[in-house]
Design an enzyme around this catalytic site. Sequence first.
Site, PDB file in Angstrom:
ATOM      1  CB  SER A   8      52.165  15.002  40.087  1.00  0.00           C
ATOM      2  OG  SER A   8      51.263  15.431  41.097  1.00  0.00           O
ATOM      3  CG  HIS A  33      50.753  17.352  36.640  1.00  0.00           C
ATOM      4  ND1 HIS A  33      50.075  17.526  35.448  1.00  0.00           N
ATOM      5  CD2 HIS A  33      49.875  16.763  37.486  1.00  0.00           C
ATOM      6  CE1 HIS A  33      48.852  17.049  35.575  1.00  0.00           C
ATOM      7  NE2 HIS A  33      48.693  16.579  36.804  1.00  0.00           N
ATOM      8  CG  ASP A  35      47.760  16.620  40.375  1.00  0.00           C
ATOM      9  OD1 ASP A  35      47.130  16.621  39.295  1.00  0.00           O
ATOM     10  OD2 ASP A  35      48.737  15.889  40.594  1.00  0.00           O
ATOM     11  CG  MET A  37      42.853  17.528  43.732  1.00  0.00           C
ATOM     12  SD  MET A  37      43.056  15.921  44.510  1.00  0.00           S
ATOM     13  CE  MET A  37      44.469  15.299  43.583  1.00  0.00           C
ATOM     14  CG  HIS A  66      45.040  17.838  36.359  1.00  0.00           C
ATOM     15  ND1 HIS A  66      45.327  16.573  36.840  1.00  0.00           N
ATOM     16  CD2 HIS A  66      43.766  17.778  35.882  1.00  0.00           C
ATOM     17  CE1 HIS A  66      44.284  15.788  36.666  1.00  0.00           C
ATOM     18  NE2 HIS A  66      43.317  16.487  36.099  1.00  0.00           N
ATOM     19  CG  MET A  68      41.546  16.903  39.048  1.00  0.00           C
ATOM     20  SD  MET A  68      42.672  15.802  39.913  1.00  0.00           S
ATOM     21  CE  MET A  68      44.096  16.874  40.062  1.00  0.00           C
ATOM     22  CG  MET A 138      42.392  11.987  34.541  1.00  0.00           C
ATOM     23  SD  MET A 138      43.882  12.706  35.244  1.00  0.00           S
ATOM     24  CE  MET A 138      44.057  11.766  36.767  1.00  0.00           C
ATOM     25  CG  ASP A 177      47.799  12.913  36.092  1.00  0.00           C
ATOM     26  OD1 ASP A 177      48.564  12.363  36.891  1.00  0.00           O
ATOM     27  OD2 ASP A 177      47.111  13.926  36.371  1.00  0.00           O
ATOM     28  CB  SER A 200      54.248   7.628  43.795  1.00  0.00           C
ATOM     29  OG  SER A 200      52.913   7.971  43.855  1.00  0.00           O
TER      30      SER A 200
HETATM   31  C1  DX5 Z   1      45.502  12.297  40.540  1.00  0.00           C
HETATM   32  C2  DX5 Z   1      46.507  13.295  40.035  1.00  0.00           C
HETATM   33  C3  DX5 Z   1      47.804  12.715  39.520  1.00  0.00           C
HETATM   34  C4  DX5 Z   1      48.502  11.808  40.463  1.00  0.00           C
HETATM   35  C5  DX5 Z   1      49.835  11.358  39.950  1.00  0.00           C
HETATM   36  O1  DX5 Z   1      44.326  12.961  40.820  1.00  0.00           O
HETATM   37  O2  DX5 Z   1      45.947  14.020  38.966  1.00  0.00           O
HETATM   38  O3  DX5 Z   1      48.632  13.764  39.085  1.00  0.00           O
HETATM   39  O4  DX5 Z   1      48.664  12.386  41.691  1.00  0.00           O
HETATM   40  O5  DX5 Z   1      50.480  10.687  40.992  1.00  0.00           O
HETATM   41  P1  DX5 Z   1      51.036   9.208  40.836  1.00  0.00           P
HETATM   42  O6  DX5 Z   1      52.106   9.269  39.832  1.00  0.00           O
HETATM   43  O7  DX5 Z   1      51.495   8.890  42.210  1.00  0.00           O
HETATM   44  O8  DX5 Z   1      49.888   8.345  40.409  1.00  0.00           O
HETATM   45 ZN    ZN Z   2      47.154  15.473  37.661  1.00  0.00          ZN
END
Ligand code: DX5
Ligand code: ZN
Length: 217
Positions: A8, A33, A35, A37, A66, A68, A138, A177, A200
């Site tokens: 991600s 990936h 993210d 938002m 993804h 959100m 999730m 995820d 991370s």
């Molecule tokens: C959370 C995201 C994930 C997340 C993954 O909203 O969808 O993709 O950032 O990051 P780590 O591996 O740090 O949990």
């Molecule tokens: Zn994600």
Amino acid sequence: MKIKIAPSILASDFAKLGETVKLLEENGADLVHCDVMDGNFVPPITFGAQAVQAFRPHTRLPLDCHLMVLHPETHVEDFVKAGADYITVHVEACGEKTTNLIEKIHALGVKAGAVVNPETDIEAIFPACELSDMLLVMSVHPGWGGQKFIPESLKKIEKLRDYCVKIGRPELDIEVDGGINVENVKGVISAGANVIVAGSAVFNSSNMAETIARLRG
Ligand code: DX5
Ligand code: ZN
């Protein structure tokens, strides 16, 4: 089943997204990936289709977007135009319209799937299983990277894999995820997942290629 690693980019330096996606490809990732938002479905705002379009030319890896966001139906065309290869949408945002939206994404020529949050029963994703190219469970509350893996997610993954077997799609991609690292990934894979998201764990490691390899379990 082939295990695929989907780092991600949420955990990466946003000033270097082009370089980062290239680096992920060189270090053995299978998907990128992304993210997305919107500040409504989840409190933070990350990036949208315009950013995806900007880093798209820097890798051949499939982009796994993804979403959100509260009204994904109003955004999917932009992500298709931006070069997304997969678009996943939350059952919490789409409700009964999840399958319609998956059909719409397919009609635009892109792979699609449904996502389920930690507090939502796994059964909520079942109606989308026949149509989806990938299902996303999730394992943290969406919105932030760097959270702890929620252990109850393992039962949900098991139930979902059983259901996929039951409907005759035993090899359907199940992505997980949130909070996954080289220590807990084995449990996630044994529960039945085969697409591993890691933010991370990949970006805070000193050896990206080795971490990606170790995440394969
Ligand atoms: C959370 C995201 C994930 C997340 C993954 O909203 O969808 O993709 O950032 O990051 P780590 O591996 O740090 O949990
Ligand atoms: Zn994600």
